[in-house]
Design an enzyme around this catalytic site. Structure first.
Site, PDB file in Angstrom:
ATOM      1  N   HIS A   1     -11.532 -14.620  -3.241  1.00 26.06           N
ATOM      2  CA  HIS A   1     -11.041 -15.422  -2.126  1.00 26.06           C
ATOM      3  C   HIS A   1      -9.732 -16.084  -2.554  1.00 26.06           C
ATOM      4  CE1 HIS A   1     -14.976 -16.048   0.351  1.00 26.06           C
ATOM      5  NE2 HIS A   1     -14.858 -14.819  -0.104  1.00 26.06           N
TER       6      HIS A   1
ATOM      7  N   ARG B   1       0.827  -1.204   0.000  1.00 31.37           N
ATOM      8  CA  ARG B   1       0.000   0.000   0.000  1.00 31.37           C
ATOM      9  C   ARG B   1       0.866   1.260   0.000  1.00 31.37           C
ATOM     10  NH1 ARG B   1      -4.771   0.831   4.342  1.00 31.37           N
ATOM     11  NH2 ARG B   1      -3.086   0.416   5.805  1.00 31.37           N
TER      12      ARG B   1
ATOM     13  N   GLU C   1      -6.333 -17.243   4.640  1.00 30.57           N
ATOM     14  CA  GLU C   1      -7.369 -16.906   3.659  1.00 30.57           C
ATOM     15  C   GLU C   1      -7.455 -15.391   3.535  1.00 30.57           C
ATOM     16  OE1 GLU C   1     -11.738 -18.516   2.945  1.00 30.57           O
ATOM     17  OE2 GLU C   1     -11.753 -16.897   4.409  1.00 30.57           O
TER      18      GLU C   1
END
Length: 243
Positions: free
Chosen positions: A140, A45, A159
């Site tokens: 996902h 980021r 995940e």
């Protein structure tokens, strides 16, 4: 628990304590993998803002299943109390959710993450291109990341869900409705949720189009470190000396 422990044999008590230690170690490793992933995402980021004057990530959240939640899922799935089996079969012990502004950002962030050499892609499900029947949309990714412990690296699965703000808002509302009705949601609300998902998708695509039109060809803006007047003066003096 004290009454139950007193009724156990010493061998059973030792076995229970060993299991508890094994599960504690498993959950600890998943906490570490969340820390590792959050560091990677934060670097991506910040680097994106610095290099491209644009932040594709609006929000990051994370969680690790509690012992009670993990054990309840093991019982529901009928899995044996074997750490290696649990590690392989339950892939959402550690979870990270990344919220982006636009659909293109979700794919871009996923590409940046999966391009890293130490991340192995186990599985990717694209519920944006192929929404669930109820309208749920998200990316996902099941990713395997090494966690470096004193005994060496341990591969741990995490995940990662990547979605837009609109998708996240819809998913949060859908979860609250299912929780309120204990899973038995009236057909009318299910239909309205599906319509809302379609409207959310249309809004996502319209906002992305507007964003592209506004920023197409726009010059990059320096959003790097804060160079005050004194820093710029020193930089200038050094550049002249190098010249």
């Amino acid at each position: 628990m004290r009454t139950e422990e007193s009724a156990m044999t010493s061998e059973q008590l030792d076995s229970l304590r060993t299991l508890r230690m094994d599960f504690s170690r498993l959950i600890m490793q998943h906490r570490f993998v969340v820390d590792e992933m959050l560091t990677k995402i934060s670097i991506l980021r910040e680097e994106s803002v610095h290099a491209h004057s644009y932040n594709p990530i609006e929000h990051i959240s994370s969680r690790v299943k509690s012992p009670r939640s993990l054990l309840a899922k093991i019982r529901r799935r009928g899995l044996p109390l074997e750490i290696d089996v649990i590690r392989k079969e339950i892939t959402d012990i550690a979870g990270i959710r990344i919220t982006c502004s636009f659909i293109a950002d979700t794919y871009h962030v996923l590409e940046l993450l999966t391009a890293q050499d130490d991340i192995r892609v186990v599985e990717i499900k694209d519920y944006i291109a192929h929404p669930k029947p109820n309208g749920y949309r998200s990316l996902h990714a099941i990713l395997e990341v090494p966690v470096f412990l004193h005994g060496g690296p341990v591969p741990v699965i995490c995940e990662v869900q990547i979605r837009t703000i609109a998708m996240d808002f819809w998913a949060s509302l859908e979860h609250k409705i299912h929780y309120k009705f204990n899973g038995d949601v009236p057909d009318r609300l299910i239909d309205e949720l599906t319509e809302a998902a379609d409207a959310s998708d249309q809004l996502d695509r319209r906002m992305e189009q507007l964003h592209s039109e506004v920023h197409d060809g726009a010059p990059a803006v320096d959003t790097g470190e804060d160079f005050d007047d004194e820093a710029m003066r020193i930089l200038w003096d050094l550049s002249r000396r190098e010249g």
